[in-house]
Design a protein around this motif. Sequence first.
Motif, mmCIF file in Angstrom:
data_model
loop_
_atom_site.group_PDB
_atom_site.id
_atom_site.type_symbol
_atom_site.label_atom_id
_atom_site.label_comp_id
_atom_site.label_asym_id
_atom_site.label_seq_id
_atom_site.Cartn_x
_atom_site.Cartn_y
_atom_site.Cartn_z
ATOM 1 N N ARG A 1 26.355 21.152 -56.151
ATOM 2 C CA ARG A 1 25.149 20.920 -56.947
ATOM 3 C C ARG A 1 25.523 20.820 -58.422
ATOM 4 O O ARG A 1 26.613 21.192 -58.832
ATOM 5 C CB ARG A 1 24.186 22.088 -56.777
ATOM 6 N N ASP A 2 24.571 20.355 -59.254
ATOM 7 C CA ASP A 2 24.792 20.341 -60.700
ATOM 8 C C ASP A 2 24.857 21.774 -61.195
ATOM 9 O O ASP A 2 24.133 22.647 -60.721
ATOM 10 C CB ASP A 2 23.645 19.614 -61.410
ATOM 11 N N THR B 1 26.818 23.550 -69.262
ATOM 12 C CA THR B 1 26.464 22.304 -68.571
ATOM 13 C C THR B 1 26.119 21.205 -69.569
ATOM 14 O O THR B 1 26.409 20.047 -69.343
ATOM 15 C CB THR B 1 25.290 22.522 -67.597
ATOM 16 N N LYS C 1 28.386 17.346 -70.325
ATOM 17 C CA LYS C 1 27.761 16.010 -70.189
ATOM 18 C C LYS C 1 28.146 15.098 -71.299
ATOM 19 O O LYS C 1 28.586 15.272 -72.287
ATOM 20 C CB LYS C 1 26.246 16.149 -70.080
#
Length: 69
Positions: free
Chosen positions: A47-48, A65, A69
């Motif tokens: 999963r993210d 997170t 990105k």
Amino acid sequence: MTEQQTTKPWFKQIWPWLLMSGPAVAMVGCIITIYLAINYHADKPLRDGVLKQGLKVEQLKASDTQANK
């Protein structure tokens, strides 16, 4: 004492087939193992926000997170 011995061709004797059977069985087993590894044990996607390093799976923080990105 003048006996004639008839020799068979190599493919009609048992020894070559016996010696070739071991590697042949190993090749079939290898092919079956590769087939099973590819088709039935695929890794599921993560999963993210989850990072996997080797066998360790870590939950990333919200700030980590955004930085990735």
